[in-house]
Design a protein around this motif. Structure first.
Motif, mmCIF file in Angstrom:
data_model
loop_
_atom_site.group_PDB
_atom_site.id
_atom_site.type_symbol
_atom_site.label_atom_id
_atom_site.label_comp_id
_atom_site.label_asym_id
_atom_site.label_seq_id
_atom_site.Cartn_x
_atom_site.Cartn_y
_atom_site.Cartn_z
ATOM 1 N N LEU A 86 0.886 -1.181 -0.018
ATOM 2 C CA LEU A 86 0.090 0.036 0.020
ATOM 3 C C LEU A 86 1.030 1.456 0.027
ATOM 4 N N SER A 87 1.937 1.068 0.750
ATOM 5 C CA SER A 87 2.698 2.475 0.773
ATOM 6 C C SER A 87 3.440 2.466 -0.501
ATOM 7 N N LEU A 88 3.929 1.411 -1.282
ATOM 8 C CA LEU A 88 4.586 1.620 -2.459
ATOM 9 C C LEU A 88 3.265 2.226 -3.457
ATOM 10 N N ALA A 89 2.218 1.646 -3.277
ATOM 11 C CA ALA A 89 1.138 2.002 -4.219
ATOM 12 C C ALA A 89 1.021 3.405 -4.101
ATOM 13 N N LEU A 90 0.631 3.837 -3.119
ATOM 14 C CA LEU A 90 0.365 5.404 -2.773
ATOM 15 C C LEU A 90 1.536 6.281 -3.299
ATOM 16 N N ALA A 91 2.824 5.791 -2.993
ATOM 17 C CA ALA A 91 3.805 6.676 -3.314
ATOM 18 C C ALA A 91 3.847 6.876 -4.807
ATOM 19 N N LEU A 92 3.655 5.798 -5.455
ATOM 20 C CA LEU A 92 3.887 5.711 -7.254
ATOM 21 C C LEU A 92 2.621 6.824 -7.534
ATOM 22 N N ALA A 93 1.261 6.906 -6.937
ATOM 23 C CA ALA A 93 0.265 7.572 -7.395
ATOM 24 C C ALA A 93 0.637 9.221 -7.009
ATOM 25 N N VAL A 94 1.216 9.269 -5.872
ATOM 26 C CA VAL A 94 1.476 10.702 -5.474
ATOM 27 C C VAL A 94 2.676 11.152 -6.580
ATOM 28 N N HIS A 95 3.838 10.306 -6.607
ATOM 29 C CA HIS A 95 4.715 10.833 -7.680
ATOM 30 C C HIS A 95 4.282 10.931 -8.955
ATOM 31 N N GLN A 96 3.076 10.656 -9.319
ATOM 32 C CA GLN A 96 2.788 10.818 -10.891
ATOM 33 C C GLN A 96 1.965 12.026 -11.023
#
Length: 302
Positions: A86-96
């Motif tokens: 979940l933290s990786l998925a959220l980080a990828l979403a915020v980074h985009q």
């Protein structure tokens, strides 16, 4: 006074108070705990009866202590993968994001600054209360479901939903920031070269470029997450405990050691200290094995 002397004094002026605090509040208690583990320390922190390894033998043969380690294992198996994904998925979403990236980064990080005790009480009294006024039961009531005793239901063990969601809400933001920092360090030329070579955006780029570049951060997140799971105390103690005591079916090691060392049935600081040392050694062993498994060495950081 020479420049070297001034620099040395400045260094110790900044570092000295921290080292003193670390020695007094961390290393000294740890050393004293190891010392107590070899003595019969009942209701005293200055024992005189040396018992050798008897406290360790008792803890290793103590069913409730071993059961508490099993409770941790269940908690770790659930919380570590969930937090990582979940933290990786959220980080990828915020980074985009092209705008308001700082806003969402702050929003997700804010729960990390919240007290575990406060969050646990909110989860217990407001969200997952066992009466019909809790938020979860209110939502279920809209679908005609009777109120659920979230923290008192053993079969099925619904209390894990309360414990896991509380921990996820509290720590996701911290690991999200770690992944975001790592994502920002990935050179953009790698993605440009991949696109020129015909790589498709999405899973192919993620698997071949992003995840390999996040290897060191991923290992660090797994190690920190596993250690934090071993040290779970506040949410377990405040969510599951009540005026009747603490149920044995959801008791992690630190809660069990708390009741052993400071419980109403007698303060056995010797056995409690032995259990704490065993837990610390187990954490160190698992951390080393995990680091070895993921090759957390200089090669992983390059």
């Amino acid at each position: 006074m020479s420049r070297k002397t001034r620099d040395t004094l400045a260094f110790w002026g900044f570092v000295g108070p921290f080292l003193i605090g670390l020695a007094v509040f961390a290393y000294l208690p740890i050393g004293w705990s190891v010392y107590l583990s070899f003595f019969d320390a009942r209701n005293t922190v200055t024992p005189s009866v040396f018992v050798g390894l008897d406290n360790y033998a008792h803890m290793l043969g103590d069913g409730p202590f071993l059961a508490s380690l099993g409770t941790f294992s269940v908690f770790a198996v659930v919380i570590v993968p969930l937090t990582f994904v979940l933290s990786l998925a959220l980080a990828l979403a915020v980074h985009q994001l092209k705008f308001a990236r700082g806003f969402f980064r702050s929003v997700f990080f804010l729960p990390f600054a919240c007290s575990y005790v406060v969050a646990s009480l909110v989860w217990k009294t407001s969200l997952f209360s066992g009466v019909r006024y809790g938020l979860a039961n209110t939502v279920l009531g809209l679908f005609g479901v009777d109120p659920v005793a979230w923290t008192g239901t053993v079969d099925p063990p619904l209390y894990w939903i309360v414990l896991v969601t509380a921990r996820l809400w509290l720590q996701l933001g911290f690991y999200l920031i770690l992944f975001l920092a790592a994502l920002q360090r990935i050179p953009g030329q790698l993605y440009e070269a991949a696109w020129l070579d015909g790589a498709k955006p999405g899973w192919q780029v993620l698997r071949n470029i992003t995840l390999p570049q996040l290897r060191a951060t991923s290992v660090a997140v797994l190690l920190l997450n596993l250690i934090n799971a071993y040290q779970a105390f506040d949410e377990f103690y405040n969510i599951m405990g009540d005026s009747r005591g603490y149920p044995p079916f959801a008791r992690p090691p630190l809660v069990y050691l708390y009741y052993t060392s400071l419980g109403s049935g007698g303060q056995d600081l010797g056995r409690g200290s032995a259990g704490a040392v065993l837990l610390a050694l187990l954490i160190a062993l698992v951390t080393l094995l995990q680091g070895r498994l993921f090759r957390f060495d200089r090669g992983a950081l390059s």
